[in-house]
Design a protein around this motif. Sequence first.
Motif, PDB file in Angstrom:
ATOM      1  N   GLN B 155      63.495  47.853 -58.556  1.00  0.00           N
ATOM      2  CA  GLN B 155      63.560  48.233 -59.975  1.00  0.00           C
ATOM      3  C   GLN B 155      63.403  47.007 -60.872  1.00  0.00           C
ATOM      4  O   GLN B 155      62.657  47.026 -61.850  1.00  0.00           O
ATOM      5  N   GLN B 156      64.101  45.931 -60.518  1.00  0.00           N
ATOM      6  CA  GLN B 156      64.036  44.716 -61.330  1.00  0.00           C
ATOM      7  C   GLN B 156      62.617  44.149 -61.378  1.00  0.00           C
ATOM      8  O   GLN B 156      62.138  43.734 -62.432  1.00  0.00           O
ATOM      9  N   VAL B 157      61.953  44.131 -60.218  1.00  0.00           N
ATOM     10  CA  VAL B 157      60.622  43.539 -60.206  1.00  0.00           C
ATOM     11  C   VAL B 157      59.629  44.447 -60.941  1.00  0.00           C
ATOM     12  O   VAL B 157      58.743  43.963 -61.663  1.00  0.00           O
ATOM     13  N   LEU B 158      59.794  45.767 -60.821  1.00  0.00           N
ATOM     14  CA  LEU B 158      58.904  46.687 -61.545  1.00  0.00           C
ATOM     15  C   LEU B 158      59.105  46.534 -63.057  1.00  0.00           C
ATOM     16  O   LEU B 158      58.131  46.533 -63.824  1.00  0.00           O
ATOM     17  N   ASP B 159      60.358  46.373 -63.488  1.00  0.00           N
ATOM     18  CA  ASP B 159      60.648  46.141 -64.909  1.00  0.00           C
ATOM     19  C   ASP B 159      59.985  44.843 -65.371  1.00  0.00           C
ATOM     20  O   ASP B 159      59.342  44.788 -66.416  1.00  0.00           O
ATOM     21  N   ARG B 160      60.159  43.797 -64.556  1.00  0.00           N
ATOM     22  CA  ARG B 160      59.628  42.480 -64.900  1.00  0.00           C
ATOM     23  C   ARG B 160      58.103  42.520 -65.046  1.00  0.00           C
ATOM     24  O   ARG B 160      57.530  41.878 -65.923  1.00  0.00           O
ATOM     25  N   LEU B 161      57.438  43.299 -64.163  1.00  0.00           N
ATOM     26  CA  LEU B 161      55.977  43.371 -64.180  1.00  0.00           C
ATOM     27  C   LEU B 161      55.457  44.387 -65.199  1.00  0.00           C
ATOM     28  O   LEU B 161      54.255  44.478 -65.438  1.00  0.00           O
ATOM     29  N   GLY B 162      56.377  45.178 -65.796  1.00  0.00           N
ATOM     30  CA  GLY B 162      55.961  46.188 -66.762  1.00  0.00           C
ATOM     31  C   GLY B 162      55.333  47.412 -66.124  1.00  0.00           C
ATOM     32  O   GLY B 162      54.574  48.144 -66.756  1.00  0.00           O
ATOM     33  N   TRP B 163      55.627  47.628 -64.817  1.00  0.00           N
ATOM     34  CA  TRP B 163      55.026  48.763 -64.103  1.00  0.00           C
ATOM     35  C   TRP B 163      55.993  49.940 -63.944  1.00  0.00           C
ATOM     36  O   TRP B 163      55.599  51.002 -63.442  1.00  0.00           O
ATOM     37  N   ALA B 164      57.240  49.738 -64.351  1.00  0.00           N
ATOM     38  CA  ALA B 164      58.290  50.709 -64.019  1.00  0.00           C
ATOM     39  C   ALA B 164      58.002  52.104 -64.577  1.00  0.00           C
ATOM     40  O   ALA B 164      58.342  53.111 -63.954  1.00  0.00           O
ATOM     41  N   ASP B 165      57.378  52.167 -65.775  1.00  0.00           N
ATOM     42  CA  ASP B 165      57.210  53.478 -66.406  1.00  0.00           C
ATOM     43  C   ASP B 165      55.865  54.121 -66.080  1.00  0.00           C
ATOM     44  O   ASP B 165      55.547  55.194 -66.587  1.00  0.00           O
ATOM     45  N   ARG B 166      55.072  53.447 -65.235  1.00  0.00           N
ATOM     46  CA  ARG B 166      53.777  54.039 -64.887  1.00  0.00           C
ATOM     47  C   ARG B 166      53.964  55.255 -63.980  1.00  0.00           C
ATOM     48  O   ARG B 166      54.921  55.328 -63.211  1.00  0.00           O
ATOM     49  N   PRO B 167      53.052  56.226 -64.057  1.00  0.00           N
ATOM     50  CA  PRO B 167      53.116  57.344 -63.114  1.00  0.00           C
ATOM     51  C   PRO B 167      52.857  56.841 -61.696  1.00  0.00           C
ATOM     52  O   PRO B 167      52.261  55.774 -61.512  1.00  0.00           O
ATOM     53  N   ARG B 168      53.337  57.588 -60.722  1.00  0.00           N
ATOM     54  CA  ARG B 168      53.109  57.213 -59.330  1.00  0.00           C
ATOM     55  C   ARG B 168      52.128  58.185 -58.680  1.00  0.00           C
ATOM     56  O   ARG B 168      52.187  59.385 -58.951  1.00  0.00           O
ATOM     57  N   ALA B 169      51.238  57.647 -57.866  1.00  0.00           N
ATOM     58  CA  ALA B 169      50.268  58.488 -57.151  1.00  0.00           C
ATOM     59  C   ALA B 169      51.027  59.525 -56.329  1.00  0.00           C
ATOM     60  O   ALA B 169      52.027  59.199 -55.687  1.00  0.00           O
ATOM     61  N   GLU B 170      50.543  60.761 -56.367  1.00  0.00           N
ATOM     62  CA  GLU B 170      51.262  61.839 -55.676  1.00  0.00           C
ATOM     63  C   GLU B 170      50.320  62.646 -54.804  1.00  0.00           C
ATOM     64  O   GLU B 170      49.192  62.947 -55.208  1.00  0.00           O
ATOM     65  N   LEU B 171      50.811  63.005 -53.662  1.00  0.00           N
ATOM     66  CA  LEU B 171      50.077  63.917 -52.790  1.00  0.00           C
ATOM     67  C   LEU B 171      49.862  65.247 -53.515  1.00  0.00           C
ATOM     68  O   LEU B 171      50.804  65.796 -54.087  1.00  0.00           O
ATOM     69  N   ASP B 172      48.624  65.717 -53.500  1.00  0.00           N
ATOM     70  CA  ASP B 172      48.292  66.995 -54.147  1.00  0.00           C
ATOM     71  C   ASP B 172      47.759  67.946 -53.082  1.00  0.00           C
ATOM     72  O   ASP B 172      46.598  67.864 -52.677  1.00  0.00           O
ATOM     73  N   PRO B 173      48.610  68.876 -52.619  1.00  0.00           N
ATOM     74  CA  PRO B 173      48.215  69.758 -51.502  1.00  0.00           C
ATOM     75  C   PRO B 173      46.966  70.571 -51.824  1.00  0.00           C
ATOM     76  O   PRO B 173      46.243  70.983 -50.918  1.00  0.00           O
ATOM     77  N   ALA B 174      46.699  70.781 -53.112  1.00  0.00           N
ATOM     78  CA  ALA B 174      45.512  71.545 -53.479  1.00  0.00           C
ATOM     79  C   ALA B 174      44.242  70.698 -53.354  1.00  0.00           C
ATOM     80  O   ALA B 174      43.133  71.230 -53.314  1.00  0.00           O
ATOM     81  N   ARG B 175      44.421  69.391 -53.317  1.00  0.00           N
ATOM     82  CA  ARG B 175      43.259  68.487 -53.305  1.00  0.00           C
ATOM     83  C   ARG B 175      43.113  67.773 -51.962  1.00  0.00           C
ATOM     84  O   ARG B 175      42.021  67.680 -51.402  1.00  0.00           O
ATOM     85  N   HIS B 176      44.228  67.240 -51.462  1.00  0.00           N
ATOM     86  CA  HIS B 176      44.175  66.388 -50.273  1.00  0.00           C
ATOM     87  C   HIS B 176      44.186  67.211 -48.989  1.00  0.00           C
ATOM     88  O   HIS B 176      45.107  67.986 -48.758  1.00  0.00           O
TER      89      HIS B 176
END
Lengths: 405, 405
Positions: B155-176
């Motif tokens: 969490q600390q490193v994600l905050d420091r890099l400014g990435w913490a609030d970005r969406p995360r890639a997610e498995l999409d059963p309809a696509r993958h």
Amino acid sequence: MDRIDADRLLGDLATLRSFGAHGNGVVRTMFSEIDVAAREWLVERMSEAGLEARIDGVGSVYGRSPNPGPAVVLGSHTDTQPEGGWLDGAMGVIHGLEVARALLADPATSHLAVDVASWADEEGTYGGFLGSRSFVGALTDEDFQATNADGESVQQVLDRLGWADRPRAELDPARHVAALESHIEQGPHLEHQGLRIGAVTAIVGIRGYEVVFSGQQNHAGTTPMDLRKDAAMAMFHFCSALDDRLRAAAGERSVWTVGQVSVEPGAPSIVPGRATIAIQFRDADDTVLDRMASVVEALVAERHSPDGVHVEITDRRRPLAPAPMESGVVAHVSAAAEAIAPGAWTHMPSAAGHDAQVLAPHLPTGMIFIPSINGVSHDFAEDSDHADIVLGAEVLADAVVRILS
Amino acid sequence: MDRIDADRLLGDLATLRSFGAHGNGVVRTMFSEIDVAAREWLVERMSEAGLEARIDGVGSVYGRSPNPGPAVVLGSHTDTQPEGGWLDGAMGVIHGLEVARALLADPATSHLAVDVASWADEEGTYGGFLGSRSFVGALTDEDFQATNADGESVQQVLDRLGWADRPRAELDPARHVAALESHIEQGPHLEHQGLRIGAVTAIVGIRGYEVVFSGQQNHAGTTPMDLRKDAAMAMFHFCSALDDRLRAAAGERSVWTVGQVSVEPGAPSIVPGRATIAIQFRDADDTVLDRMASVVEALVAERHSPDGVHVEITDRRRPLAPAPMESGVVAHVSAAAEAIAPGAWTHMPSAAGHDAQVLAPHLPTGMIFIPSINGVSHDFAEDSDHADIVLGAEVLADAVVRILS
């Protein structure tokens, strides 16, 4: 037998214990500030007792009897292990002081010559046995370069203390006819047998080996079993077989230990590439030691494998030969024990090393043991019954009189 | 098959290697400055290739195909061990980039959807497998509190890099519809058999135990053998018996390791009072793992001795279940391997862990191995033949086409 003043003896032991007291135990390593203070106190007590006492050129406290020889040398050591007990060494020194003092004060024995020593560095903070080895003329220049854990050499500390140019106590074959060291047993035998005095017949010899297993560090998942050169696995099988074979080869009182083990790199997911062990064994009989050594050498030779894990003896520690006590001295100690503690004593070997083993090749030497509670030593918990401490001094005094009569 | 541009593939791998190059190897631990720079470079290369690329909210680089599904996810990881090889993870990511790029550029396949990922923290600088676990929805708040060796949390490193609030890639059963990871074998099997491609059938499961032997620390001279509670000696016999019994209980490809050993206090003259070992074993079959676990538990129960040395399992590591690859995907990989490297491939399990084992329970997953020179990995010396690296990409591309056709 009322030669020994129990209160005076136990009082001096209590005072010595106060130098470096640490709970029930004592921290008084060689040449530490508190060790030096204890040596200076000891010189005073010896002088009060009528001995010509000084700290010598290697740090031993030596109190010479004003009487001409023949003389007996009593003593042990006042330095301790880093976490030492209060009696290991200290008892033998204060026993010596008390016996010399008591005999000098008694008109019937005041002509007897009893020297008393606290031998330097018995516990090996530096090279080990410095005082007794100096006394028998066995110290070399190299010994003065031995260092403690802080890297200070014996020579440096002697220079710093201003003791370097002092003469060193020396064995005088024209004067010294015997040496006696009293000590706690540091083992469980006397206590287990319900006995109070041990007349030591020999001090065990020690052999030591460092054995290295060299394999191939590798991934613990992807390296198949048949391609592994697993140093730790080779070491486990080796040590297991070693234990079984030594049990068959050993004598009744032999002991063997693998006390030091290192496995590298030491991670759950890595096949170890290297393992190192320290093997040590002890017995009072050199023939038994030879037999045990053959077991180690044979097992290494069998397991030595250039294609798999390579097993090698990388260090043979300087063997410490068994030191038999002199039969005449042992007879006098036995007679004294039987006179003072009839039926409550036994002949026995010493399983630990002592200054007596350094002295033994050079003059008739003996040792007297008293029981250790629970057999514990080299530990703050070390202790002995006060009555046994007093009894040991009485046997020591009687043995001295027998030797010098 | 000339879909793959060998020079472009090897050129990109060489550029990625330059981020953290260290002799023949690479030091590019997760979230280090050089790792972050490599991720930013990778986003650029993916974007150039026509993917919608970004670093996501847990640090994974995810390049999404502009095409609608059904999609295949390719990839591995670009973070390394503290002393890593240049191909472990990196090859699978650049393989994915090259395959997506080549298929998009070819009119015959430009309609196929190939996403590419560099999953965060496969090597466990923090909690391990953060990226792939996030993708399948398995991350918890606790995972964000996992720290690296310097004590900084995810969490600390994600905050420091400014990435913490970005969406995360997610498995999409309809696509993958499938995931494929290509990787170096990290073991010797392919090389030993003279083969060039492995179609992975399962990733091994792992079980781990910490076992403690508690005895009684004592003097190695004065403590008789029959009164000893020697923790090291108990450990040697235990491990020797364990090796013998596991050999009998194990499967053909099972591995077992005692990689961590500590003996206390660890001095040649002291009977050890305590010994601790880490036992680990792996197999692709849970039944075999159960059988091996029974061996450990039974041996501990047998040796458990309240009067002598006490043996106890003090930690059972969270078991990692074997992850079978999906049979349909394995069939496509096998067909691709036979088409491109006829007779030079085999079915095999993976003896190391991979992001594919995290994905496997959630979508049809497969892996493709290429040979490791001398079977070496997790080491600067890790390497593979360039021709094998190119061949692996060609098999991967062909397998993707088969899956999506």
